[in-house]
Scaffold this active site. Sequence first.
Site, PDB file in Angstrom:
ATOM      1  N   TYR A  55       0.801  -1.224   0.000  1.00 47.21           N
ATOM      2  CA  TYR A  55       0.000   0.000   0.000  1.00 47.21           C
ATOM      3  C   TYR A  55       0.836   1.278   0.000  1.00 47.21           C
ATOM      4  O   TYR A  55       0.299   2.363   0.170  1.00 47.21           O
ATOM      5  CB  TYR A  55      -0.947   0.000   1.212  1.00 47.21           C
ATOM      6  CG  TYR A  55      -2.090  -0.998   1.104  1.00 47.21           C
ATOM      7  CD1 TYR A  55      -2.004  -2.123   0.282  1.00 47.21           C
ATOM      8  CD2 TYR A  55      -3.258  -0.830   1.829  1.00 47.21           C
ATOM      9  CE1 TYR A  55      -3.038  -3.033   0.193  1.00 47.21           C
ATOM     10  CE2 TYR A  55      -4.304  -1.742   1.741  1.00 47.21           C
ATOM     11  CZ  TYR A  55      -4.184  -2.844   0.918  1.00 47.21           C
ATOM     12  OH  TYR A  55      -5.217  -3.741   0.836  1.00 47.21           O
ATOM     13  N   LYS A  85       3.025 -15.265   3.086  1.00 44.91           N
ATOM     14  CA  LYS A  85       2.997 -16.131   1.903  1.00 44.91           C
ATOM     15  C   LYS A  85       4.451 -16.387   1.516  1.00 44.91           C
ATOM     16  O   LYS A  85       4.862 -16.178   0.372  1.00 44.91           O
ATOM     17  CB  LYS A  85       2.196 -15.418   0.789  1.00 44.91           C
ATOM     18  CG  LYS A  85       1.877 -16.291  -0.401  1.00 44.91           C
ATOM     19  CD  LYS A  85       0.862 -17.380  -0.142  1.00 44.91           C
ATOM     20  CE  LYS A  85       0.722 -18.285  -1.357  1.00 44.91           C
ATOM     21  NZ  LYS A  85       0.001 -19.527  -1.062  1.00 44.91           N
ATOM     22  N   ASP A 133      -3.368 -18.237   2.801  1.00 42.64           N
ATOM     23  CA  ASP A 133      -4.507 -18.958   2.221  1.00 42.64           C
ATOM     24  C   ASP A 133      -5.061 -19.979   3.211  1.00 42.64           C
ATOM     25  O   ASP A 133      -6.274 -20.145   3.354  1.00 42.64           O
ATOM     26  CB  ASP A 133      -4.151 -19.599   0.866  1.00 42.64           C
ATOM     27  CG  ASP A 133      -2.732 -20.134   0.794  1.00 42.64           C
ATOM     28  OD1 ASP A 133      -1.950 -19.911   1.744  1.00 42.64           O
ATOM     29  OD2 ASP A 133      -2.386 -20.781  -0.210  1.00 42.64           O
ATOM     30  N   ASP A 193      -5.953  -6.526   5.526  1.00 40.63           N
ATOM     31  CA  ASP A 193      -7.124  -5.853   4.958  1.00 40.63           C
ATOM     32  C   ASP A 193      -8.169  -6.895   4.554  1.00 40.63           C
ATOM     33  O   ASP A 193      -9.363  -6.782   4.876  1.00 40.63           O
ATOM     34  CB  ASP A 193      -6.657  -5.043   3.729  1.00 40.63           C
ATOM     35  CG  ASP A 193      -7.713  -4.075   3.234  1.00 40.63           C
ATOM     36  OD1 ASP A 193      -8.806  -4.034   3.808  1.00 40.63           O
ATOM     37  OD2 ASP A 193      -7.432  -3.360   2.248  1.00 40.63           O
ATOM     38  N   ASP A 196     -12.116  -8.553   6.586  1.00 44.18           N
ATOM     39  CA  ASP A 196     -13.485  -8.601   6.047  1.00 44.18           C
ATOM     40  C   ASP A 196     -14.110  -9.962   6.369  1.00 44.18           C
ATOM     41  O   ASP A 196     -15.309 -10.053   6.652  1.00 44.18           O
ATOM     42  CB  ASP A 196     -13.513  -8.349   4.532  1.00 44.18           C
ATOM     43  CG  ASP A 196     -13.691  -6.856   4.213  1.00 44.18           C
ATOM     44  OD1 ASP A 196     -13.191  -6.024   5.009  1.00 44.18           O
ATOM     45  OD2 ASP A 196     -14.316  -6.518   3.196  1.00 44.18           O
TER      46      ASP A 196
END
Length: 344
Positions: A131, A182, A215, A239, A243
């Site tokens: 970001y 990851k 994941d 982020d 959710d």
Amino acid sequence: MNARIAVIPGDGIGREVVAQAGRVLQAVGGLALEALPWGADHYLKTGITIPAGGYDTLRSFDAILVGALGDPRVPDNRHARDILLGTRFELDLYVNHRPVRLLDDRLCPLKNRSSRDIDFVVFRENTEGLYVGAGGRMRPDTDEEIAIQEEVNTYRGVHRIVHYAFEFARARGLTKVCMADKSNAMTHGHALWQRVFKKMASDYPDVQATHLYIDALAMFLVQSPDQFQVIVTNNLFGDIITDIGGALQGGLGMAASGNIHPGRTSMFEPVHGSAPPLAGKNVANPIGAILSAALMLETLGRAEDARRIERAVEQAVHAGETTRDIGGSLGTTEAGAAIVKRLR
Ligand SMILES: NC(=O)c1ccc[n+]([C@@H]2O[C@H](COP(=O)([O-])OP(=O)(O)OC[C@H]3O[C@@H](n4cnc5c(N)ncnc54)[C@H](O)[C@@H]3O)[C@@H](O)[C@H]2O)c1
């Protein structure tokens, strides 16, 4: 002395939910709220996203409460970038603190799970990662376009968020910290996360430090959320998984967050955005904003007031005095009033 709070209602439902958080804060007392007009309307009228010296203005407050930013009339979201991302970066608010707690079994989207199973905190790194806006486009808008978006991970940046997560766990008597990355595919940047996390874990023998690829974490958040207490991860992954966290709490309208630099002016906001289709209809759930205000009070050293607000929210949810998204029949204003009534 009253703590001085800058309030940026922003756009869309942000304005409506922050109005309710403001009422709750007024009911608790001991705060001076000052509204700042920054948002899409202000930008479209003046051409100014955040005025010169705006970040210094924000630094002069004890804390900042934001609604949401984003408006279809500003397609490049420039104002949101300056006001929201700009403040996170300029004030160096490196901890994005996102609690995930299911307040009522009725709101659980998972089979055979209850509020006992969903109670954890995500710490999202908030100033680095994908970001930072590093990269560029070559031959834009052609069939030969190359677009590069670079991920920044610094030792200092990774170290301080991982340290914050372990310290939080220890201070709360929690025993589990899970780091998600990851590193199997992103072998440079995430090797740094691995190195820092493993070294830090050895300083906290009282905390069980585990690692999951992002994941796998996404899967386990749905399959067995009860295994988590503290999760620490990078900006992008944090982020996205919060959710999922919002959904586990009954919907995005329930999720709170803080953008924190310990000891400095920090910024608090619901996780959700400005939801343009809901704006102006008095239907948005104000609880994410109200719980963000509670998190703000806790960070300002007023933990007892924060607990009072959380209890009032919980009671209103149990009584079904809520907006429609979580099964009630009230409007935004009335749902806010139901919480204020319980505080008094
Ligand atoms: N922190 C922020 O200010 C922030 C965060 C996310 C998105 N945005 C911006 O908000 C705008 C809309 O984005 P989006 O539609 O992807 O996400 P959003 O969070 O605004 O809304 C997604 C959906 O979630 C539900 N929802 C969200 N908040 C709710 C609430 N309080 N009560 C009830 N339901 C709620 C609604 O169904 C809504 O349509 C965009 O401009 C985006 O850039 C801002």
